[in-house]
Design an enzyme around this catalytic site. Structure first.
Site, PDB file in Angstrom:
ATOM      1  N   GLU A 120       0.825  -1.214   0.000  1.00 55.44           N
ATOM      2  CA  GLU A 120       0.000   0.000   0.000  1.00 55.44           C
ATOM      3  C   GLU A 120       0.860   1.265   0.000  1.00 55.44           C
ATOM      4  O   GLU A 120       0.491   2.286   0.567  1.00 55.44           O
ATOM      5  CB  GLU A 120      -0.992   0.020   1.186  1.00 55.44           C
ATOM      6  CG  GLU A 120      -1.826  -1.211   1.341  1.00 55.44           C
ATOM      7  CD  GLU A 120      -2.497  -1.672   0.051  1.00 55.44           C
ATOM      8  OE1 GLU A 120      -2.685  -0.845  -0.844  1.00 55.44           O
ATOM      9  OE2 GLU A 120      -2.817  -2.864  -0.049  1.00 55.44           O
ATOM     10  N   GLY A 121       1.988   1.189  -0.661  1.00 55.21           N
ATOM     11  CA  GLY A 121       2.937   2.297  -0.718  1.00 55.21           C
ATOM     12  C   GLY A 121       3.973   2.112   0.361  1.00 55.21           C
ATOM     13  O   GLY A 121       3.656   2.146   1.549  1.00 55.21           O
TER      14      GLY A 121
END
Length: 595
Positions: free
Chosen positions: A438-439
């Protein structure tokens, strides 16, 4: 003899946060008028019982067995289907979903503790339905009425689950490099072709259908991120009556062999002219996907917290049971009774670091959830802006420190923490991914300093600082609160302001200077948040001691734990500030050939 891990949901701590610290019903009656302690406690008790008794036993099995791919079908480990059925039969995925589509309409703030419980009990299983909620939210916000009516009722109940398909072999963070194609095929459909990798819950046997949200390019679209669209691509095609028809042209290339979360099928997904439906507008796919990404980042921060909690519980029990060595205080004593290792200062140090982080982070999770609820229910733009600022800090700081906590818990157990038999190794391995997906946390830091600080002219970081200053100004004059909490909080906030001044004075002319200090700034920010949370918890605890019908030991524990954080953890802001203002040269000057 190793005591095997068990899980006890921290219900009392959440009730303290909801009804004593944040006073949700009193402060926000427009949202929580129906959610008194008499309503919320049974919800948390039932969720906690399910997590501890029905879900947690599947956790170790999932780690040992993993998922398997046979004849194109993915099978989850033993116990997962039954545990998932318990979750769905109890309608737990429906908690904070819209009643129009079969949800219970409960605010996120009440659902957040349930997420932590389920994450601690079995994070690999939790991912299957938490991703589905993200798909639900994205279709609800960006879909047509027909799309909402077809997909949302099934997603709400996790009869159908969902995934997020961004990454490709040649691109992760740089989504402008996406190659997956979407060819118009008439009747508002597209043919989706390409390969996606690292797709969590990409395929499995837990639900009737899997709804993939896929980023792809329509021919003729602009280059880079401006030419990306978002598509709904179901595993099984859906008929006019909402019933499943035939298999779509979506297949699993392989299941990734990975360090942790073995019970979750992380898949390579192949799309071969699969039928897809545009979600939102052409070339606006990345903006639409951010609805799901931001929700996922909140869930990943809670993942970091949840693994820290279960690791801490296991390490604490071991420290209370394990006899080893003689405490220094007993060296010259005639009392030769052996002590367990929790008597040793260094073991206490490690446990206190974990406990003080966990309880501060838990308060942070409720604060963020409350801001989101205020945004959703009251359209409070200040709350929306502030939580947008806090989300990268929440995701990265909690996952960084959560992993650090699992390592510390492993250290408490020594050799027993390293062998697979004890179960601690799994918590360490399962927590590690939260720092990456998610980054990555480096990307979160860049997002914070490159976008979020500057949003709306910096109004939200000023709002954050002013909120803390107002709290300090209006706080109780209690000597313990002022000396042990407010004074160190003032110092930490000053460090944050100094780092911001450095960015403002030199950042515009030298962006690499800001980026070189981004991760240290994020951690400085995270410590200030937890220092703020601990100061607020201390003020409430001091007010309660001796004046409540509840046992004072709970509040005494809060004070002692909070003092530890303020004295031992919060001073890290000094180190982080020194790194921020050291500039870019110490980071960037070494010629790449010398690495």
């Amino acid at each position: 003899i190793i005591t095997m891990p068990k899980y006890t949901p921290p219900i009392k701590d959440f009730l303290f946060l909801l009804f004593e610290l944040f006073q949700i019903k009193k402060v926000n009656p427009e949202i929580f008028s129906e959610y008194g302690e008499d309503v919320v406690e049974p919800i948390l008790t039932e969720a906690g019982k399910l997590a501890a008794e029905m879900i947690f036993p599947s956790n170790a099995l999932g780690d040992m067995e993993g998922c398997r791919l046979e004849a194109g079908n993915v099978f989850t480990p033993s116990g997962f289907k039954q545990a998932f059925k318990y979750i769905c039969d109890g309608e737990w995925p429906t908690l904070n979903c819209d009643p129009e589509y079969g949800g219970q309409g409960i605010p996120l703030t009440i659902a957040t503790p349930v997420g932590e419980f389920f994450g601690s009990a079995n994070v690999a299983l939790y991912i299957y339905h938490v991703l589905s909620h993200g798909v639900y939210s994205t279709i609800k916000e960006h879909g047509t009425e027909d799309q909402r009516n077809v997909f949302l009722p099934k997603l709400v109940k996790s009869k159908w689950t969902g995934t997020m398909n961004l990454t490709e072999p040649q691109c992760g963070t740089d989504l402008g490099l996406i190659k997956t194609k979407a060819l118009p095929a008439g009747n508002s459909t597209y043919k989706i072709s390409g390969q996606k990798i690292y797709i969590s819950a990409g395929d499995h046997d837990l639900s009737e259908n899997i709804i993939h949200l896929v980023l792809a390019r329509i021919p003729g679209s602009p280059d880079g991120v401006k030419g990306i669209s978002l598509f709904i691509v179901p595993k099984f095609l859906i008929g006019a009556n909402g019933q499943i028809k035939s298999k779509n042209n979506v297949s699993v290339g392989k299941i990734e062999s990975k360090m942790g979360i073995h019970g979750n099928a992380t898949c390579v997904m192949d799309y071969d002219e699969a039928t897809g439906y545009l979600l939102g507008f052409e070339n606006k796919g990345l903006a639409s996907m951010f609805t799901m990404m931001n929700e996922a980042r909140l869930a990943v921060g809670i993942q970091g917290l949840s693994q820290a909690e279960i690791s801490y519980q296991h390490a604490t029990q071991y420290a209370k049971d394990r006899v080893q060595g003689v405490p220094i205080s007993k060296k010259n004593s005639t009392n030769t009774r052996e002590e367990t290792i929790i008597a040793h200062p260094d073991v206490r140090r490690m446990l206190m670091e974990q406990k003080s982080f966990i309880e501060g982070a838990r308060a942070f999770s409720i604060w963020c959830s409350l801001l989101i609820d205020r945004g959703n229910y009251l359209n409070d733009t200040n709350s929306i802006g502030l939580v947008s600022l806090l989300i990268p800090v929440f995701k990265a700081f909690l996952s960084d420190k959560g992993f650090e906590s699992t390592i510390s818990a492993q250290q408490v157990m020594g050799g027993h923490g390293y062998i697979e038999e004890s179960g601690m190794s799994q918590f360490v391995r399962d927590s590690r991914i939260a720092m990456i997906y998610e980054g990555t946390n480096g990307v979160q830091a860049i997002d914070l300093v490159g976008r979020k600080l500057l949003a709306s002219g910096g109004v939200y970081v000023v709002q954050f600082i002013n909120e803390i200053k107002s709290f300090m100004k209006e706080s109780s004059t209690d000597a313990i609160l002022q000396e042990e909490f407010i004074t160190p909080l003032k110092s930490a906030l000053s460090d944050l302001e100094s780092s911001l001044s450095d960015f403002m004075e030199r950042g515009s002319a030298d962006p690499e200077r800001v980026l070189s200090g981004a991760t240290d700034f994020l951690h400085l920010f995270g410590h200030v948040v937890l220092g703020y949370m601990w100061s607020k918890m201390a003020e409430v605890s001091l007010e309660k001691i001796g004046k409540s019908d509840k046992d004072d030991t709970f509040y005494q524990s809060k004070l002692i734990t909070g003092k530890f954080y303020m004295k031992r953890s919060l001073p890290e802001t000094k180190v982080r500030l020194a790194r921020v203002i050291s500039g870019k040269s110490v980071v960037m000057d070494l010629n790449k050939e010398l690495f």
